[in-house]
Design a protein around this motif. Structure first.
Motif, short mmCIF file in Angstrom:
data_model
loop_
_atom_site.label_atom_id
_atom_site.label_comp_id
_atom_site.label_asym_id
_atom_site.label_seq_id
_atom_site.Cartn_x
_atom_site.Cartn_y
_atom_site.Cartn_z
N ALA A 63 37.31 37.31 37.06
CA ALA A 63 38.74 37.58 37.61
C ALA A 63 39.55 36.48 38.03
CB ALA A 63 38.75 38.77 38.79
N LEU A 64 38.75 35.32 38.57
CA LEU A 64 39.61 34.22 39.08
C LEU A 64 39.86 33.46 37.86
CD1 LEU A 64 37.31 33.71 42.48
CD2 LEU A 64 39.77 34.17 42.36
N ARG A 65 38.89 33.33 36.98
CA ARG A 65 39.15 32.56 35.65
C ARG A 65 40.51 33.03 34.89
NH1 ARG A 65 34.06 33.22 34.03
NH2 ARG A 65 34.80 33.85 31.91
N GLN A 66 40.25 34.35 34.65
CA GLN A 66 41.18 35.15 33.81
C GLN A 66 42.68 34.94 34.61
OE1 GLN A 66 39.81 39.06 33.70
NE2 GLN A 66 38.73 38.56 31.71
N ALA A 67 42.62 34.53 35.98
CA ALA A 67 44.09 34.44 36.45
C ALA A 67 44.25 32.92 36.68
CB ALA A 67 44.06 35.06 38.01
N ASP A 68 43.62 32.00 35.84
CA ASP A 68 43.62 30.80 35.99
C ASP A 68 43.64 30.12 37.43
OD1 ASP A 68 44.26 30.57 33.06
OD2 ASP A 68 46.13 30.96 33.32
N ILE A 69 42.84 30.80 38.27
CA ILE A 69 42.79 30.06 39.72
C ILE A 69 41.35 29.31 39.59
CG2 ILE A 69 41.92 30.74 42.04
CD1 ILE A 69 43.71 33.43 41.31
N LEU A 70 40.54 29.47 38.68
CA LEU A 70 39.31 28.59 38.64
C LEU A 70 39.22 27.96 37.06
CD1 LEU A 70 36.28 30.72 40.04
CD2 LEU A 70 37.72 28.77 41.30
N GLY A 81 24.64 22.02 29.96
CA GLY A 81 23.37 22.63 29.67
C GLY A 81 23.55 24.28 29.67
N SER A 82 22.69 24.59 30.42
CA SER A 82 22.67 26.36 30.60
C SER A 82 23.33 26.71 31.95
CB SER A 82 21.31 26.71 30.69
OG SER A 82 20.48 26.11 31.98
N PHE A 83 24.20 25.42 32.56
CA PHE A 83 24.76 25.97 33.95
C PHE A 83 26.17 25.75 33.75
CE2 PHE A 83 20.77 24.35 35.43
CZ PHE A 83 20.38 25.25 36.36
N VAL A 84 27.01 26.78 34.34
CA VAL A 84 28.36 26.69 34.08
C VAL A 84 28.99 26.43 35.70
CG1 VAL A 84 30.52 28.03 33.73
CG2 VAL A 84 28.58 28.44 32.18
N TYR A 85 29.48 25.23 35.79
CA TYR A 85 30.09 24.86 37.14
C TYR A 85 31.66 25.30 37.28
CZ TYR A 85 26.01 22.17 37.52
OH TYR A 85 24.51 22.03 37.77
N TYR A 86 32.03 25.79 38.30
CA TYR A 86 33.57 26.22 38.63
C TYR A 86 34.12 25.23 39.60
CZ TYR A 86 31.71 30.43 36.39
OH TYR A 86 31.32 31.12 35.36
N HIS A 87 35.37 25.13 39.25
CA HIS A 87 36.15 24.40 40.11
C HIS A 87 37.72 24.90 40.49
CE1 HIS A 87 36.84 22.24 36.83
NE2 HIS A 87 38.31 21.95 37.24
N ILE A 88 38.25 24.64 41.46
CA ILE A 88 39.72 25.31 41.74
C ILE A 88 40.57 24.48 41.05
CG2 ILE A 88 41.49 25.83 43.31
CD1 ILE A 88 39.22 26.05 45.71
N ALA A 89 41.40 25.28 40.16
CA ALA A 89 42.57 24.74 39.25
C ALA A 89 43.53 23.78 39.85
CB ALA A 89 43.08 25.81 38.46
N ASP A 90 44.03 24.32 40.92
CA ASP A 90 45.00 23.91 41.76
C ASP A 90 44.61 23.49 43.31
OD1 ASP A 90 47.44 23.02 43.10
OD2 ASP A 90 48.88 24.45 42.02
#
Length: 100
Positions: free
Chosen positions: A56-63, A69-78
Protein backbone atom coordinates in the motif's frame (compact mmCIF):
# COMPACT_ATOMS: atom_id res chain seq x y z
CA UNK A 1 -6.19 28.20 -6.73
CA UNK A 2 -8.65 25.79 -5.17
CA UNK A 3 -7.14 24.99 -1.79
CA UNK A 4 -9.71 22.32 -0.99
CA UNK A 5 -9.08 20.49 -4.26
CA UNK A 6 -5.30 20.81 -3.93
CA UNK A 7 -5.45 19.54 -0.35
CA UNK A 8 -6.77 16.19 -1.57
CA UNK A 9 -3.24 14.84 -2.24
CA UNK A 10 -2.21 15.66 1.33
CA UNK A 11 -5.39 14.01 2.62
CA UNK A 12 -4.67 10.92 0.53
CA UNK A 13 -1.14 10.67 1.94
CA UNK A 14 -2.38 11.06 5.52
CA UNK A 15 -5.08 8.44 4.94
CA UNK A 16 -2.52 5.99 3.54
CA UNK A 17 -0.06 6.40 6.41
CA UNK A 18 -2.65 6.64 9.19
CA UNK A 19 -2.83 2.95 10.24
CA UNK A 20 -0.52 2.48 13.24
CA UNK A 21 1.30 -0.38 11.52
CA UNK A 22 2.21 1.84 8.58
CA UNK A 23 3.45 4.60 10.84
CA UNK A 24 5.55 2.02 12.71
CA UNK A 25 6.99 0.76 9.41
CA UNK A 26 7.93 4.29 8.35
CA UNK A 27 9.54 4.99 11.72
CA UNK A 28 11.42 1.68 11.60
CA UNK A 29 12.78 2.47 8.14
CA UNK A 30 13.70 6.02 9.18
CA UNK A 31 16.39 7.71 7.11
CA UNK A 32 17.83 4.41 5.92
CA UNK A 33 16.32 1.36 4.35
CA UNK A 34 14.98 -1.95 5.58
CA UNK A 35 13.98 -5.34 4.24
CA UNK A 36 10.91 -7.25 5.35
CA UNK A 37 13.02 -9.49 7.61
CA UNK A 38 14.27 -6.42 9.50
CA UNK A 39 10.74 -5.07 9.84
CA UNK A 40 9.53 -8.47 11.10
CA UNK A 41 12.14 -8.38 13.87
CA UNK A 42 11.45 -4.76 14.84
CA UNK A 43 7.66 -4.92 14.71
CA UNK A 44 7.10 -8.51 15.80
CA UNK A 45 4.63 -9.10 12.96
CA UNK A 46 4.51 -11.77 10.25
CA UNK A 47 5.96 -11.25 6.78
CA UNK A 48 2.56 -11.40 5.03
CA UNK A 49 1.11 -8.72 7.32
CA UNK A 50 4.05 -6.37 6.78
CA UNK A 51 4.12 -7.02 3.03
CA UNK A 52 0.49 -5.92 2.67
CA UNK A 53 1.28 -2.59 4.30
CA UNK A 54 4.48 -2.18 2.26
CA UNK A 55 2.48 -2.74 -0.93
CA UNK A 56 0.00 0.00 0.00
CA UNK A 57 2.84 2.41 0.82
CA UNK A 58 4.61 1.57 -2.46
CA UNK A 59 1.43 2.00 -4.51
CA UNK A 60 0.97 5.46 -2.98
CA UNK A 61 4.58 6.36 -3.93
CA UNK A 62 5.45 6.78 -0.27
CA UNK A 63 8.08 4.03 -0.35
CA UNK A 64 10.57 3.10 -3.03
CA UNK A 65 12.23 -0.29 -3.24
CA UNK A 66 15.36 -1.89 -4.63
CA UNK A 67 16.21 -5.54 -5.08
CA UNK A 68 19.51 -7.01 -3.94
CA UNK A 69 19.58 -10.71 -4.70
CA UNK A 70 16.59 -12.29 -3.00
CA UNK A 71 16.04 -9.30 -0.70
CA UNK A 72 13.94 -6.22 -1.37
CA UNK A 73 14.93 -3.09 0.54
CA UNK A 74 12.51 -0.23 1.15
CA UNK A 75 13.22 3.45 1.77
CA UNK A 76 11.05 6.52 2.17
CA UNK A 77 10.65 8.39 -1.11
CA UNK A 78 10.52 11.91 0.34
CA UNK A 79 12.43 12.87 3.52
CA UNK A 80 9.70 15.43 4.31
CA UNK A 81 7.35 12.53 5.01
CA UNK A 82 9.73 11.19 7.64
CA UNK A 83 9.76 14.64 9.23
CA UNK A 84 5.95 14.57 9.37
CA UNK A 85 5.78 11.06 10.82
CA UNK A 86 8.56 11.77 13.34
CA UNK A 87 6.84 14.96 14.46
CA UNK A 88 3.56 13.10 14.96
CA UNK A 89 5.40 10.43 16.95
CA UNK A 90 7.04 13.06 19.17
CA UNK A 91 3.64 14.70 19.75
CA UNK A 92 2.39 11.29 20.89
CA UNK A 93 5.36 10.89 23.23
CA UNK A 94 7.10 8.22 21.14
CA UNK A 95 10.89 8.23 21.07
CA UNK A 96 11.81 7.60 17.44
CA UNK A 97 15.56 7.74 17.30
CA UNK A 98 15.20 9.95 14.21
CA UNK A 99 17.13 13.22 14.64
CA UNK A 100 15.11 16.42 14.73
Amino acid sequence: MNLLKESQRAADILKTISPASRLAILLAIGEGEACVCHLEAVLGKRQAYISQHLMALRQADILLDRRDGSFVYYHIADPALLDLVSSAARLAGIETGVPE
